[in-house]
Write a protein that holds these residues in place. Structure first.
Motif, PDB file in Angstrom:
ATOM      1  N   LEU A  36       0.835  -1.205   0.000  1.00  0.00           N
ATOM      2  CA  LEU A  36       0.000   0.000   0.000  1.00  0.00           C
ATOM      3  C   LEU A  36       0.869   1.255   0.000  1.00  0.00           C
ATOM      4  CD1 LEU A  36      -2.822  -1.049   2.485  1.00  0.00           C
ATOM      5  CD2 LEU A  36      -3.037  -0.701   0.008  1.00  0.00           C
ATOM      6  N   PHE A  37       1.953   1.218   0.750  1.00  0.00           N
ATOM      7  CA  PHE A  37       2.883   2.341   0.769  1.00  0.00           C
ATOM      8  C   PHE A  37       3.628   2.462  -0.565  1.00  0.00           C
ATOM      9  CE2 PHE A  37       7.366   3.571   1.475  1.00  0.00           C
ATOM     10  CZ  PHE A  37       7.165   4.921   1.684  1.00  0.00           C
ATOM     11  N   VAL A  38       4.152   1.351  -1.042  1.00  0.00           N
ATOM     12  CA  VAL A  38       4.935   1.348  -2.281  1.00  0.00           C
ATOM     13  C   VAL A  38       4.120   1.871  -3.460  1.00  0.00           C
ATOM     14  CG1 VAL A  38       5.997  -0.209  -3.977  1.00  0.00           C
ATOM     15  CG2 VAL A  38       6.542  -0.454  -1.560  1.00  0.00           C
ATOM     16  N   GLU A  39       2.857   1.506  -3.502  1.00  0.00           N
ATOM     17  CA  GLU A  39       2.005   1.920  -4.619  1.00  0.00           C
ATOM     18  C   GLU A  39       1.372   3.295  -4.423  1.00  0.00           C
ATOM     19  OE1 GLU A  39       1.893   0.520  -7.529  1.00  0.00           O
ATOM     20  OE2 GLU A  39       3.323  -0.963  -6.791  1.00  0.00           O
ATOM     21  N   GLY A  40       1.642   3.929  -3.290  1.00  0.00           N
ATOM     22  CA  GLY A  40       1.155   5.280  -3.082  1.00  0.00           C
ATOM     23  C   GLY A  40      -0.232   5.390  -2.475  1.00  0.00           C
ATOM     24  N   TRP A  41      -0.801   4.291  -2.021  1.00  0.00           N
ATOM     25  CA  TRP A  41      -2.130   4.332  -1.408  1.00  0.00           C
ATOM     26  C   TRP A  41      -2.073   4.870   0.014  1.00  0.00           C
ATOM     27  CZ3 TRP A  41      -5.969   4.177  -4.611  1.00  0.00           C
ATOM     28  CH2 TRP A  41      -5.830   3.498  -5.806  1.00  0.00           C
ATOM     29  N   THR A  42      -0.912   4.750   0.644  1.00  0.00           N
ATOM     30  CA  THR A  42      -0.684   5.372   1.947  1.00  0.00           C
ATOM     31  C   THR A  42       0.617   6.162   1.855  1.00  0.00           C
ATOM     32  OG1 THR A  42       0.540   3.474   2.830  1.00  0.00           O
ATOM     33  CG2 THR A  42      -1.828   3.508   3.231  1.00  0.00           C
ATOM     34  N   SER A  43       0.744   7.166   2.677  1.00  0.00           N
ATOM     35  CA  SER A  43       1.943   8.001   2.602  1.00  0.00           C
ATOM     36  C   SER A  43       2.987   7.642   3.649  1.00  0.00           C
ATOM     37  CB  SER A  43       1.557   9.476   2.744  1.00  0.00           C
ATOM     38  OG  SER A  43       0.886   9.675   3.969  1.00  0.00           O
ATOM     39  N   ILE A  44       2.641   6.733   4.536  1.00  0.00           N
ATOM     40  CA  ILE A  44       3.552   6.359   5.616  1.00  0.00           C
ATOM     41  C   ILE A  44       3.961   4.896   5.439  1.00  0.00           C
ATOM     42  CG2 ILE A  44       3.777   6.089   8.114  1.00  0.00           C
ATOM     43  CD1 ILE A  44       1.620   8.272   8.366  1.00  0.00           C
ATOM     44  N   PRO A  45       5.260   4.609   5.492  1.00  0.00           N
ATOM     45  CA  PRO A  45       5.690   3.209   5.384  1.00  0.00           C
ATOM     46  C   PRO A  45       5.213   2.407   6.598  1.00  0.00           C
ATOM     47  CG  PRO A  45       7.553   4.628   5.874  1.00  0.00           C
ATOM     48  CD  PRO A  45       6.375   5.524   5.660  1.00  0.00           C
ATOM     49  N   PRO A  46       5.213   1.090   6.498  1.00  0.00           N
ATOM     50  CA  PRO A  46       4.741   0.271   7.624  1.00  0.00           C
ATOM     51  C   PRO A  46       5.517   0.574   8.905  1.00  0.00           C
ATOM     52  CG  PRO A  46       5.160  -1.093   5.700  1.00  0.00           C
ATOM     53  CD  PRO A  46       5.662   0.273   5.384  1.00  0.00           C
TER      54      PRO A  46
END
Length: 102
Positions: A36-46
């Motif tokens: 989700l982070f890598v694809e830009g769906w979230t702005s914060i890494p896990p």
């Protein structure tokens, strides 16, 4: 994020199995949040750690009831990734326990 996207999309089942550096397994729940982070769906890494210990018995053996898939992290416990991707993730994120290679 660009490097992480490159690593993830290079990790196709065929490329992983053919990789001379080998492969390992990673908790599916973690990989979903990372994707989700890598694809830009979230702005914060896990922020949760990569917890390989949750799939081990106290004496270190892997629990036999684990289900895994090479490409469907939404319905399984573990997914397969290349050792190259594991090395990168282990250098960038918190890891609990050793990588699962069996």
């Amino acid at each position: 994020r660009r490097r992480e996207r490159y690593l993830r999309w290079k990790d196709t089942p065929k490329n992983i199995i053919m990789d001379p550096h080998g492969f390992c397994f990673i908790p599916a729940q973690w990989i979903v949040s990372w994707e989700l982070f890598v694809e830009g769906w979230t702005s914060i890494p896990p922020v949760i750690p990569i917890d390989a210990d949750q799939w081990r018995h106290r004496h270190g053996a892997i629990r036999p009831s684990i289900s895994f898939s090479p490409s469907s992290p939404h319905t399984f416990d573990l997914v397969i990734i290349s050792n190259r991707t594991w090395s990168y993730l282990a250098s960038q994120y918190t890891v609990l326990g050793s990588k699962i290679t069996e």
